[in-house]
Design a protein around this motif. Structure first.
Motif, PDB file in Angstrom:
ATOM      1  N   GLU A  64      -3.502   5.457   7.726  1.00  0.00           N
ATOM      2  CA  GLU A  64      -3.974   5.921   6.363  1.00  0.00           C
ATOM      3  C   GLU A  64      -5.378   4.793   6.461  1.00  0.00           C
ATOM      4  OE1 GLU A  64       0.036   6.362   4.097  1.00  0.00           O
ATOM      5  OE2 GLU A  64       0.162   7.930   4.734  1.00  0.00           O
ATOM      6  N   THR A  65      -4.923   3.567   6.030  1.00  0.00           N
ATOM      7  CA  THR A  65      -5.947   2.787   5.582  1.00  0.00           C
ATOM      8  C   THR A  65      -7.345   3.214   6.509  1.00  0.00           C
ATOM      9  OG1 THR A  65      -4.891   1.265   5.618  1.00  0.00           O
ATOM     10  CG2 THR A  65      -7.145   0.482   5.956  1.00  0.00           C
ATOM     11  N   PHE A  66      -7.528   3.645   7.680  1.00  0.00           N
ATOM     12  CA  PHE A  66      -8.164   3.977   8.886  1.00  0.00           C
ATOM     13  C   PHE A  66      -9.721   5.126   7.919  1.00  0.00           C
ATOM     14  CE2 PHE A  66      -9.623   6.888  11.664  1.00  0.00           C
ATOM     15  CZ  PHE A  66     -10.676   6.167  12.303  1.00  0.00           C
ATOM     16  N   ILE A  67      -8.670   6.383   7.955  1.00  0.00           N
ATOM     17  CA  ILE A  67      -9.165   7.718   7.437  1.00  0.00           C
ATOM     18  C   ILE A  67      -9.570   7.375   6.450  1.00  0.00           C
ATOM     19  CG2 ILE A  67      -8.657   9.830   7.637  1.00  0.00           C
ATOM     20  CD1 ILE A  67      -6.115   9.956   9.145  1.00  0.00           C
ATOM     21  N   ASP A  68      -8.582   6.528   5.351  1.00  0.00           N
ATOM     22  CA  ASP A  68      -9.392   5.978   3.784  1.00  0.00           C
ATOM     23  C   ASP A  68     -10.759   5.684   3.870  1.00  0.00           C
ATOM     24  OD1 ASP A  68      -8.644   6.695   1.266  1.00  0.00           O
ATOM     25  OD2 ASP A  68      -8.755   4.607   1.239  1.00  0.00           O
ATOM     26  N   LYS A  69     -10.679   4.732   4.643  1.00  0.00           N
ATOM     27  CA  LYS A  69     -11.836   3.923   4.997  1.00  0.00           C
ATOM     28  C   LYS A  69     -13.487   4.763   5.273  1.00  0.00           C
ATOM     29  CE  LYS A  69     -10.443  -0.742   4.841  1.00  0.00           C
ATOM     30  NZ  LYS A  69     -10.688  -1.943   5.474  1.00  0.00           N
TER      31      LYS A  69
END
Length: 493
Positions: free
Chosen positions: A326-331
């Motif tokens: 989730e952090t990766f996609i959000d960034k």
């Protein structure tokens, strides 16, 4: 049903590789009834195929781009039988073509002329799974997907995963040093093969079945046969290093507007998913259109994008891995690299998303002839290969030029579609694409090997003259009569 369809298609393929590529037959003997009788004495009648209908599927590759005219297929069950067959072939200088699952994309697994096909399909025993050491010992004819399934009961997995896993065999994977979808995490067959048993051209059985992960005693002979494509001997057994099967698998499908965003997303994935990143794949819009339109698959994204990425993580805790993804996609979205995306931990959805990537080759070949090129390139030149060929083929009978592959290791699969084989298109692509790739500091073969289709280009764009000469000396030492998979890797005849 499959056999009827295959035979109908096969009957329409009236070309032979030797004619299409103007190849001269080597100075080899010809199979006689006496040879057939000797093979039957060794293997039994069921181990020797001579009926034309039975031979069809062995004489042509699954893409239907190369075709030989072998009159006999022998199917040994163990190394001893392989040895006896090869002793006869060596004595009478009969050329042989080793064949596993016949999933080669460079014409390496089918005969060019009338070579005797030695099929490893009946050599499919698993001897030992060591769950402590993390290894599997098996016959060369074991199918990759079956091995992975057997390992699951021990909490292990095969380090290799290919679109052809349901039919490719481990001996062929080793002989081509296959890479696949997770080389980024687990490495190629060269990195994961611990031991081998190989039968040499004269029938000598070479036992290198060492299951140790550290063995520094003299020359690493097994490395000679990994990637040799059956030109030095026939792999009959192997010991493979197997990683632990992950408890948590997550797969994301992302839509992007340009290739620069693909590179930036890959860079971000390496940073944000460091310890769990197992695969990073890309495909262009033409590839996505092909699997959707030709195979009826459905994209999980609502809009059409110029590029797509499939990113997989493998870990041990789903909550941790979900947070990371989730952090990766959000960034990636916030930075403007990714326009749209979805991810899942559910096995059935993971399988469906992987189909969009794994079945590209199948979809491109449906009702088309496909020129396929397996290249490694510096990442800044990666997709330029597609643009270069598109420009070169403008105004020809080429229908589409597309690219997909393993962005994580620089391996792109470049594809050109025509309605049927077209000499003008072929001559415009080759050797141009190999010369272009070499000029960029790339490799003309990333994971499929040299096979038949690239043999003439090996000394020009693949290896230095000095390196090829050393390879030829090794070939001459182990196969002085040149009977092992002739016309492949080298243009020796």
């Amino acid at each position: 049903m499959f056999n009827r369809v295959f035979r109908r298609c096969y009957s329409q393929l009236n070309f032979l590789t030797k004619d299409r590529y103007n190849v001269k037959r080597g100075d080899f003997g010809e199979v006689t009834n006496k040879h057939i009788q000797l093979f039957e004495q060794i293997l039994g009648r069921n181990g020797v195929l001579t009926d034309e209908n039975d031979l069809e599927a062995y004489n042509i590759d699954w893409l239907k781009t190369v075709r030989g005219s072998s009159k006999v297929v022998v199917r040994p069950r163990n190394a001893a039988e392989v040895s006896e067959v090869l002793r006869i072939c060596y004595q009478d200088r009969l050329a042989v073509c080793p064949q596993g699952g016949n999933t080669s994309l460079v014409g390496g697994s089918v005969p060019v002329f009338d070579e005797i096909i030695i099929s490893t399909s009946l050599m499919n025993n698993i001897f030992l799974i060591d769950d402590i050491a993390g290894t599997i010992s098996c016959d060369a004819g074991c199918v990759l997907e079956k091995l992975d399934s057997e390992l699951a009961d021990y909490g292990l997995m095969m380090p290799l995963d290919l679109g052809a896993k349901g039919s490719c065999q481990i001996g062929g994977n080793i002989s081509t040093s296959a890479g696949g979808l997770r080389l980024l995490r687990y490495g190629s067959m060269q990195a994961n093969t611990l031991g081998l048993q190989v039968v040499l051209a004269n029938g000598t059985v070479l036992d290198l079945m060492n299951a140790l992960k550290k063995d520094n005693t003299g020359y690493h002979l097994k490395q000679l046969f990994i990637g040799a494509e059956g030109t030095l001997g026939i792999v009959t057994k192997a010991v493979i290093q197997c990683p632990m099967r992950p408890k948590s698998v997550c797969l994301a499908l992302l839509g992007l507007d340009n290739f620069k965003q693909v590179l930036e997303t890959y860079r971000l994935a390496k940073t944000e998913l460091t310890e769990t990143l197992s695969s990073c794949e890309m495909m262009d819009s033409g590839c996505m259109d092909s699997v959707v339109n030709n195979l009826g698959l459905k994209s999980a994204l609502s809009k059409h994008y110029e590029f797509y990425m499939v990113i997989e993580t493998q870990g041990s805790r789903e909550d941790h891995d979900q947070e990371k993804m989730e952090t990766f996609i959000d960034k990636a979205v916030t930075a403007g690299y990714v326009t749209d995306g979805t991810y899942t931990f559910e096995p059935s959805r993971i399988n469906n998303l992987w189909q969009l990537r794994e079945r590209i080759t199948e979809s491109l070949a449906k009702n088309h002839y496909v020129y396929k090129y397996d290249l490694t390139l510096p990442l800044d030149k990666y997709y330029e290969s597609v643009y270069a060929i598109r420009n070169r083929l403008e105004g020809t009978n080429a229908l589409a030029v597309t690219g997909f592959g393993h962005i994580g290791d620089g391996n792109i699969h470049l594809n050109v579609q025509t309605k049927e084989f077209d000499h003008q298109v072929h001559e415009l692509i080759e050797p141009y694409i190999f010369e272009w790739t070499s000029a960029q500091g790339g490799s003309i073969s990333a994971e499929h090997g040299i096979g038949f289709k690239k043999a003439e280009y090996l000394p020009k764009y693949g290896k230095s003259v000095e390196a090829v000469n050393v390879m030829l000396k090794i070939k001459s030492a182990l196969d002085p009569k040149g009977i092992m998979n002739p016309y492949k890797v080298f243009q020796t005849t």
